[in-house]
Design an enzyme around this catalytic site. Structure first.
Site, short mmCIF file in Angstrom:
data_model
loop_
_atom_site.label_atom_id
_atom_site.label_comp_id
_atom_site.label_asym_id
_atom_site.label_seq_id
_atom_site.Cartn_x
_atom_site.Cartn_y
_atom_site.Cartn_z
N GLN A 1 0.88 -1.29 -0.10
CA GLN A 1 -0.04 -0.02 0.03
C GLN A 1 1.02 1.18 -0.05
O GLN A 1 2.12 1.46 0.33
CB GLN A 1 -0.93 0.09 1.19
N HIS B 1 -8.00 2.36 20.23
CA HIS B 1 -7.19 1.50 20.96
C HIS B 1 -7.81 0.81 22.09
O HIS B 1 -7.92 -0.24 22.64
CB HIS B 1 -6.02 1.89 20.93
N ASP C 1 0.26 -0.42 13.89
CA ASP C 1 0.67 0.68 14.62
C ASP C 1 1.07 0.37 16.11
O ASP C 1 1.84 1.18 16.69
CB ASP C 1 -0.29 1.95 14.55
N GLU D 1 0.79 -8.81 11.39
CA GLU D 1 0.61 -7.40 10.32
C GLU D 1 1.31 -7.94 9.17
O GLU D 1 2.32 -8.37 9.01
CB GLU D 1 1.23 -6.28 11.14
N ASP E 1 0.35 -12.73 6.54
CA ASP E 1 -1.08 -12.48 6.22
C ASP E 1 -1.96 -13.15 7.27
O ASP E 1 -1.78 -14.20 7.68
CB ASP E 1 -1.35 -13.14 4.91
N GLY E 2 -2.77 -12.20 7.87
CA GLY E 2 -3.58 -12.76 9.23
C GLY E 2 -4.49 -13.83 8.75
O GLY E 2 -4.82 -14.72 9.65
N ASP F 1 -7.93 -5.77 13.77
CA ASP F 1 -7.81 -4.31 13.86
C ASP F 1 -7.16 -4.07 12.37
O ASP F 1 -5.82 -3.68 12.37
CB ASP F 1 -6.53 -4.11 14.81
N SER F 2 -7.87 -4.03 11.49
CA SER F 2 -7.71 -4.18 10.00
C SER F 2 -8.05 -2.65 9.43
O SER F 2 -8.67 -1.98 9.80
CB SER F 2 -8.31 -5.13 9.38
N THR F 3 -7.29 -2.64 8.10
CA THR F 3 -7.86 -1.65 7.19
C THR F 3 -9.15 -2.20 6.70
O THR F 3 -9.83 -2.83 7.21
CB THR F 3 -6.73 -1.47 6.20
N1 SAM Z 1 -7.32 1.60 13.33
C1 SAM Z 1 -7.16 1.41 11.88
C2 SAM Z 1 -8.58 1.60 10.98
O1 SAM Z 1 -9.26 1.17 11.51
O2 SAM Z 1 -8.54 2.56 10.21
C3 SAM Z 1 -6.83 0.05 11.44
C4 SAM Z 1 -4.97 0.43 11.70
S1 SAM Z 1 -4.14 -0.88 11.39
C5 SAM Z 1 -2.76 0.16 10.53
C6 SAM Z 1 -4.60 -1.71 9.64
C7 SAM Z 1 -3.53 -2.58 9.46
O3 SAM Z 1 -4.15 -3.85 9.13
C8 SAM Z 1 -2.60 -1.98 8.37
O4 SAM Z 1 -1.22 -1.71 8.97
C9 SAM Z 1 -2.42 -3.29 7.28
O5 SAM Z 1 -1.17 -3.52 6.59
C10 SAM Z 1 -3.04 -4.35 8.12
N2 SAM Z 1 -3.66 -5.47 7.26
C11 SAM Z 1 -4.36 -5.48 6.15
N3 SAM Z 1 -4.68 -6.54 5.84
C12 SAM Z 1 -3.91 -7.65 6.33
C13 SAM Z 1 -3.90 -8.95 6.48
N4 SAM Z 1 -4.50 -9.65 5.53
N5 SAM Z 1 -3.32 -9.70 7.31
C14 SAM Z 1 -2.58 -8.89 8.39
N6 SAM Z 1 -2.60 -7.37 8.49
C15 SAM Z 1 -3.32 -6.70 7.46
#
Ligand code: SAM
Length: 275
Positions: free
Chosen positions: A31, A62, A86, A106, A137-138, A155-157
């Site tokens: 990304q 959080h 984060d 992450e 990958d989660g 806690d994902s995007t």
């Molecule tokens: N608090 C935030 C929000 O709701 O906007 C989420 C923050 S956190 C930075 C989200 C993280 O999920 C990102 O750093 C992203 O790289 C990660 N992420 C996305 N898809 C993922 C996956 N399949 N496995 C593990 N992490 C993942």
């Protein structure tokens, strides 16, 4: 010169933030990543143009994503965070004395590294001895670990790209298997104002998997509409009727035992959405 960040999660409505300083901007393997300092909310992490967390309001998200499930479980020892690079959820989890291990899974190593560098207030617990940072990958991680975690925090995007598979029934079934016999899962599940279909779909998918499914709301200025939902799926313990101690052994800024219960009281339009 005035520099403004235009955040574009919702296609028909935007938030704009006046930028004081751009600290980093790069294309990672997964990304576009930026960390900028803003006048309104301090430093913020921005992924693919969408604000993830900010120094000024991160505590709401959080604290609620960590303390609601951790005070619902009677003795949480092992916790998994999917996403959350984060480190804010890990910081809150490790405030609970019962925690022996917190794994952060992450997908994007750059998120972890840049947050350690530029957002130490949020990432400060990632080097704690009880925290294991796993880059991967989660979806795969959850599939490969069975009956292991007391609490899983997603806690994902938002549900696009790498995070798309983190929302929905087949992932929730894998989460169910990854949890211990009285385990609890929680995910951030978007806003019922702009994305009612996503909120409803995710809630129904969780409900089809977990005997107890509850949704609660929190006020988070950074996210579109400022009114954000979280969905909890639980095998045994009801988060709404959790036995939360009256006095907490650590500091919070948003979460309180009274708010824990109150946040499950939903406005009528959300109640109707979930029917
Ligand atoms: N608090 C935030 C929000 O709701 O906007 C989420 C923050 S956190 C930075 C989200 C993280 O999920 C990102 O750093 C992203 O790289 C990660 N992420 C996305 N898809 C993922 C996956 N399949 N496995 C593990 N992490 C993942």
């Amino acid at each position: 010169m005035d520099l403004w960040l235009k955040e574009g999660q919702i296609s028909d409505a935007v938030m704009t933030y006046k930028i004081k300083e751009t600290l980093v901007t790069k294309q990672t393997e997964y990304q576009n990543l930026a960390i900028v300092d803003t006048y309104a909310l301090g430093r913020m992490l921005v992924l693919d143009g969408i604000v993830q967390t900010t120094i000024n309001d991160e505590y709401v998200y959080h604290e609620m994503i960590a303390h609601i499930p951790l005070f619902t479980h009677p003795n949480p020892k092992k916790v998994l965070v999917v996403g959350g690079g984060d480190g804010g959820a890990i910081r809150e989890i490790l405030k609970h004395p019962s925690i022996e291990k917190a794994v952060l899974c992450e997908i994007d190593e750059d998120v972890v590294n840049e947050c350690k560098k530029y957002l130490p207030e949020i990432s400060c617990a990632l080097d704690d001895a009880r925290c294991e940072v796993f880059i991967g990958d989660g979806i795969k991680y959850v599939h490969e670990h069975k009956n292991e975690f007391d609490v899983i925090i997603v806690d994902s995007t938002d549900p696009f790209g790498a995070a798309e598979g983190l929302f929905g029934g087949s992932f929730y079934k894998e989460i169910y298997e990854c949890l211990t016999e009285d385990g609890i899962f929680i995910a951030q599940t978007e806003t019922p104002f702009y994305l009612p279909d996503v909120v409803k779909r995710v809630y129904d998918d969780a409900k089809a998997t977990f005997p107890i499914t509850k949704l609660f709301m929190a006020a988070i200025p950074t996210y579109p509409s400022g009114y954000w939902s979280f969905t909890v799926g639980s095998k045994k313990h009801d988060p709404e009727n959790a036995n939360v101690p009256e006095n907490l052994s650590f500091e919070t800024k948003y979460y309180t035992p009274r708010l824990h219960k109150a946040s499950f009281v939903l406005p009528k339009f959300v109640e109707e959405l979930l029917k």
